[in-house]
Design a protein around this motif. Structure first.
Motif, PDB file in Angstrom:
ATOM      1  N   LEU B  61       0.254  -0.856   0.274  1.00 55.75           N
ATOM      2  CA  LEU B  61      -0.293   0.007  -0.252  1.00 55.75           C
ATOM      3  C   LEU B  61       0.908   1.343   0.038  1.00 55.75           C
ATOM      4  O   LEU B  61       1.970   0.982   0.888  1.00 55.75           O
ATOM      5  CB  LEU B  61      -1.299  -0.014   1.658  1.00 55.75           C
ATOM      6  N   ARG B  62       0.659   1.705  -1.115  1.00 63.20           N
ATOM      7  CA  ARG B  62       1.758   3.188  -0.996  1.00 63.20           C
ATOM      8  C   ARG B  62       1.467   4.513  -1.534  1.00 63.20           C
ATOM      9  O   ARG B  62       0.023   4.198  -2.059  1.00 63.20           O
ATOM     10  CB  ARG B  62       2.650   2.771  -2.134  1.00 63.20           C
ATOM     11  N   VAL B  63       0.438   5.327  -0.423  1.00 59.90           N
ATOM     12  CA  VAL B  63       0.055   6.693  -0.797  1.00 59.90           C
ATOM     13  C   VAL B  63       1.188   7.652  -0.731  1.00 59.90           C
ATOM     14  O   VAL B  63       1.769   8.426  -0.419  1.00 59.90           O
ATOM     15  CB  VAL B  63      -1.157   6.845  -0.092  1.00 59.90           C
ATOM     16  N   LYS B  64       1.285   8.381  -2.517  1.00 65.34           N
ATOM     17  CA  LYS B  64       1.807   9.846  -2.635  1.00 65.34           C
ATOM     18  C   LYS B  64       3.504   8.925  -2.633  1.00 65.34           C
ATOM     19  O   LYS B  64       4.849   9.271  -1.987  1.00 65.34           O
ATOM     20  CB  LYS B  64       1.940  10.321  -1.536  1.00 65.34           C
ATOM     21  N   GLY B  65       3.905   7.737  -2.468  1.00 67.91           N
ATOM     22  CA  GLY B  65       5.675   7.209  -2.776  1.00 67.91           C
ATOM     23  C   GLY B  65       5.794   6.586  -1.395  1.00 67.91           C
ATOM     24  O   GLY B  65       6.156   6.064  -1.127  1.00 67.91           O
ATOM     25  N   HIS B  66       4.551   7.166  -0.282  1.00 68.04           N
ATOM     26  CA  HIS B  66       5.018   6.919   1.087  1.00 68.04           C
ATOM     27  C   HIS B  66       4.661   5.156   0.993  1.00 68.04           C
ATOM     28  O   HIS B  66       3.478   5.354   0.944  1.00 68.04           O
ATOM     29  CB  HIS B  66       4.398   7.531   1.887  1.00 68.04           C
ATOM     30  N   ASP B  67       5.346   4.469   1.808  1.00 66.58           N
ATOM     31  CA  ASP B  67       4.497   2.823   2.368  1.00 66.58           C
ATOM     32  C   ASP B  67       3.413   3.100   3.603  1.00 66.58           C
ATOM     33  O   ASP B  67       4.251   3.368   5.000  1.00 66.58           O
ATOM     34  CB  ASP B  67       5.852   1.925   2.826  1.00 66.58           C
ATOM     35  N   LEU B  68       2.399   2.495   3.156  1.00 69.89           N
ATOM     36  CA  LEU B  68       1.525   2.313   5.021  1.00 69.89           C
ATOM     37  C   LEU B  68       1.999   1.556   5.316  1.00 69.89           C
ATOM     38  O   LEU B  68       0.753   1.889   6.785  1.00 69.89           O
ATOM     39  CB  LEU B  68       0.145   3.002   4.348  1.00 69.89           C
ATOM     40  N   THR B  69       2.823   0.509   5.580  1.00 64.87           N
ATOM     41  CA  THR B  69       3.093  -0.622   6.294  1.00 64.87           C
ATOM     42  C   THR B  69       4.004  -0.549   7.063  1.00 64.87           C
ATOM     43  O   THR B  69       4.465  -1.162   7.660  1.00 64.87           O
ATOM     44  CB  THR B  69       3.769  -2.068   5.331  1.00 64.87           C
ATOM     45  N   THR B  70       4.676   1.531   7.630  1.00 66.16           N
ATOM     46  CA  THR B  70       5.527   1.308   8.038  1.00 66.16           C
ATOM     47  C   THR B  70       5.392   2.803   9.165  1.00 66.16           C
ATOM     48  O   THR B  70       4.554   3.315   8.704  1.00 66.16           O
ATOM     49  CB  THR B  70       7.013   1.841   7.138  1.00 66.16           C
ATOM     50  N   GLU B  71       6.097   2.533  10.167  1.00 69.15           N
ATOM     51  CA  GLU B  71       5.417   3.662  10.654  1.00 69.15           C
ATOM     52  C   GLU B  71       5.906   4.891  10.575  1.00 69.15           C
ATOM     53  O   GLU B  71       4.958   6.346  10.491  1.00 69.15           O
ATOM     54  CB  GLU B  71       6.473   4.129  12.242  1.00 69.15           C
ATOM     55  N   ALA B  72       7.194   5.125   9.275  1.00 70.79           N
ATOM     56  CA  ALA B  72       6.934   6.041   8.732  1.00 70.79           C
ATOM     57  C   ALA B  72       6.187   6.919   7.831  1.00 70.79           C
ATOM     58  O   ALA B  72       6.080   8.091   7.790  1.00 70.79           O
ATOM     59  CB  ALA B  72       8.511   6.413   8.512  1.00 70.79           C
ATOM     60  N   GLY B  73       6.474   5.786   6.679  1.00 70.77           N
ATOM     61  CA  GLY B  73       5.286   6.228   5.887  1.00 70.77           C
ATOM     62  C   GLY B  73       3.741   6.353   6.299  1.00 70.77           C
ATOM     63  O   GLY B  73       3.361   7.551   5.858  1.00 70.77           O
ATOM     64  N   LYS B  74       3.251   6.187   7.434  1.00 67.66           N
ATOM     65  CA  LYS B  74       2.092   6.409   8.347  1.00 67.66           C
ATOM     66  C   LYS B  74       2.121   8.020   8.759  1.00 67.66           C
ATOM     67  O   LYS B  74       0.647   7.729   8.176  1.00 67.66           O
ATOM     68  CB  LYS B  74       1.599   5.418   9.141  1.00 67.66           C
ATOM     69  N   ARG B  75       3.096   8.097   9.386  1.00 70.65           N
ATOM     70  CA  ARG B  75       3.093   9.627  10.046  1.00 70.65           C
ATOM     71  C   ARG B  75       3.189  10.889   8.374  1.00 70.65           C
ATOM     72  O   ARG B  75       2.505  11.706   8.496  1.00 70.65           O
ATOM     73  CB  ARG B  75       4.480   9.695  10.482  1.00 70.65           C
TER      74      ARG B  75
END
Lengths: 214, 294
Positions: B61-75
Motif C-alpha cells: 500500500l503506497r500513498v504518494k510514494g509513502h509505504d503505509l505499512t511502515t511507521e514512517a510512511g504512516k506519519r
C-alpha cells in the motif's frame, strides 16, 4: 496545554480537588497530632496514587475523538504526555498545596524524610499506579481493565504489608509512607521508578497498535 | 497516487478468522473516487487502512510514494491527510473554532497566526463562520458533519478520506456536502466511501464496488449502469404481486391504474408485457450485487 485541559473529562478532573478539599477539612477539624499525621499520610501516600491510577486508566482511551486523533501525525509519546501529564500536574498541585496547608497547621511530616523524601513518598506510588492503569487499559484495550488492575494492586499492597516486609520489600508501593526508615528504601524507590518507566514504555508500544482501540 | 496491491485484512485466528478484505488491488488517481458497497463490505476497514489507523494483514500500500505499512510512511501520509470517519466523535464542550484549532495543532500547524486564519477559512468554507464560537453540543447532525469536514480540511490535505459522510443529513445538507466534496476534488484526491448510490452517481467519475471484502467492479458510474442493460424491467400491474424468485424490486409506484414496478433480473415470466427499461446506476449496482450473490 489549554486543549489537554479542555478535552479531558471534566467530571474526572474535579475528583482530585474534591478529595483534596475533603481531606483539608478533616485534617483541620481533627486536633490530635497523630491523627492529623495519619490523615495527611493517608491522603498523600494512599488516596492520591489510587485516584491517579484510576484516572490514568481512562485518560487515553476514553476520548470521543480517538479515531480522529489516530488519523493525525501526533506521536504516541505526545498523547501519553498530554493525557498523563495533566493528571500528574493536577495531583502535584494538590500535593504541594496540601503540604503548605499542613505546614500552616504545624503538622509534622518529617518522619517521612526531608522535603525531598516526602515528595518521593507520594510521587513514586502515584507514578507507579498511573503507569499501571495506562498499561493495563491499553493491554486489555478496555479502560475498565486498567482501573481494575489499579484497584486490585492497591488493595493487595495496602492489605499485605507484612507479606511485602518478609518477601518483596522492593516491590512494595507504599514503603515510603509505611516504613520510611527502611534501609532498603532507596532501592525500593529505584525499583518503583524503573517499573513505572517499563510500564510507560509498554504503554507507548501498545499505543502504536491503534486499531485495537477504535 | 494511491497504489494498493493484494491488500488483505483478517481479524481473529484459526477457525474464528474473519476476512474483512480479500486481496484488494486498486489504483486511485487524483480527483474524486467513489467506493460503493453494502454495509459490512469492508469499506470502513479499507478507509481506516488508507488513513494509517489499521494495519493490513498482507499486501502493499503506497500513498504518494509513502509505504503505509511502515511507521514512517504512516506519519508521512497522516501529515497530508484529511479524514472524516463514519462515526464522528467530538469534544462537545468545545466551540467549533476550538475543535478545529485543536485538530490543527494535532496535525502540526504550530504557528498560531497561520492556524487562526486557516481555521477561519475552513469554517467559512463549510458555512459555519457565524457559529464558530458556539459549543458543538448545540449543533445539529448536519452542522457537526460540517465541523467534521472543516477539521479534515484544516491542514489543506492532499488526500481527503470521507467515510459515509452524508448519513443522517437532510437532502439540502447532502447536496451541499456533495458539492463541497466535488469542489475540493479539483486539486486533491478525495475518496468517498458510501452505501448511498445517489451520492456516488452525483459526484464521481471513477468508482469501485466492494462487497464481502472484494472489488466487484471498477470503472465509471455509466459503465456500472450499463452492466444492467437488458436486465431492468418496467411493469404495471393492477394488483400488488410478489416478484418471481430472482427478480429484485428496485421501486414501486402506485398509479391510478395500478402499481408500477421496476425490476432487476431476468425477464419476468409472469409479466409478458414487461418492457425493458434504461438502467440507472442503482440498477447497475443491484444487478452487480445479485450476480455476486450467485
Amino acid at each position: 496545554m489549554k486543549y489537554a485541559w479542555l478535552t479531558y473529562r471534566r467530571d474526572a478532573l474535579w475528583f482530585p480537588p474534591a478529595l483534596w478539599a475533603l481531606f483539608l477539612v478533616i485534617v483541620a477539624i481533627m486536633r490530635h497530632p497523630e491523627i492529623r499525621f495519619n490523615l495527611a499520610r493517608g491522603y498523600l501516600g494512599f488516596i492520591m496514587p489510587l485516584i491517579s491510577g484510576m484516572m490514568a486508566a481512562y485518560a487515553v482511551l476514553e476520548d470521543p475523538a480517538l479515531e480522529l486523533r489516530f488519523a493525525t501525525p501526533v506521536r504516541a509519546e505526545q498523547t501519553l504526555l498530554a493525557r498523563l501529564g495533566l493528571i500528574m500536574a493536577v495531583q502535584t498541585a494538590c500535593a504541594l498545596s496540601f503540604q503548605l496547608f499542613l505546614l500552616a497547621l504545624k503538622v509534622d511530616l518529617s518522619v517521612l524524610g526531608g522535603l525531598f523524601g516526602v515528595q518521593l513518598a507520594w510521587f513514586l506510588p502515584t507514578l507507579s499506579l498511573i503507569a499501571l492503569g495506562t498499561a493495563g487499559a491499553l493491554a486489555g484495550a478496555q479502560t475498565v481493565i486498567g482501573a481494575f488492575l489499579v484497584g486490585a494492586v492497591w488493595l493487595v499492597q495496602v492489605m499485605m504489608k507484612g507479606w511485602f516486609d518478609a518477601n518483596s520489600r522492593y516491590l512494595h508501593l507504599f514503603r515510603g509512607v509505611l516504613v520510611p526508615g527502611d534501609p532498603d528504601l532507596v532501592l525500593n524507590q529505584c525499583v518503583l521508578l524503573a517499573g513505572s518507566m517499563a510500564l510507560l514504555f509498554l504503554s507507548w508500544v501498545l499505543l502504536h497498535r491503534q486499531e485495537r482501540y477504535i | 497516487m494511491i497504489e494498493i496491491a493484494g491488500l488483505t485484512k483478517s481479524y481473529g485466528r484459526g477457525a474464528k478468522t474473519a476476512h474483512a478484505l480479500r486481496g484488494i488491488d486498486l489504483q486511485i488517481n487524483s480527483g474524486m473516487f467513489g467506493l460503493l458497497g453494502p454495509n459490512g463490505a469492508g469499506k470502513t476497514t479499507l478507509m481506516r487502512i488508507l488513513a494509517g489507523i489499521v494495519n493490513p494483514s498482507q499486501g502493499n500500500l503506497r500513498v504518494k510514494g509513502h509505504d503505509l505499512t511502515t511507521e514512517a510512511g504512516k506519519r508521512a501520509v497522516k501529515s497530508v491527510l484529511g479524514y472524516l470517519p463514519q462515526e464522528l466523535g467530538m469534544y462537545l464542550e468545545l466551540t467549533a473554532a476550538q475543535f478545529v484549532d485543536y485538530m490543527a495543532i494535532l496535525k502540526g500547524l504550530n504557528e498560531p497566526r497561520e492556524r487562526k486564519s486557516r481555521v477561519a477559512a475552513v469554517l467559512e468554507m463549510v458555512a459555519l463562520q457565524d457559529s464558530a464560537e458556539r459549543k458543538i453540543k448545540g449543533f445539529s447532525g448536519g452542522m457537526k458533519r460540517r465541523v467534521g469536514i472543516a477539521q479534515a480540511l484544516v491542514n489543506d490535505p492532499k488526500l481527503l478520506i470521507v467515510d459515509e459522510p452524508t448519513a443522517g443529513l437532510d437532502p439540502e445538507e447532502r447536496i451541499r456536502f456533495r458539492n463541497l466534496l466535488v469542489n475540493l476534488a479539483v486539486d486533491r484526491t478525495v475518496i468517498l466511501s458510501t452505501h448511498i448510490v445517489e451520492d456516488i452517481g452525483q459526484t464521481c467519475r471513477d468508482i469501485a464496488v466492494l462487497a464481502k471484502g472484494q472489488i466487484l467492479f471498477r470503472g465509471s458510474p455509466a459503465e456500472l449502469a450499463e452492466a444492467a442493460d437488458g436486465h431492468v424491467w418496467s411493469v404495471t400491474s393492477a394488483r400488488l404481486e410478489e416478484p418471481e424468485p430472482g427478480l429484485t424490486v428496485v421501486s414501486m409506484l402506485h398509479l391510478t391504474d395500478g402499481i408500477q414496478y421496476r425490476l432487476v433480473g431476468p425477464r419476468p415470466k409472469a409479466f409478458p408485457l414487461a418492457e425493458a427499461a434504461r438502467p440507472s446506476l442503482e440498477d447497475g449496482y443491484v444487478w452487480l450485487m445479485k450476480r455476486a450473490a450467485g
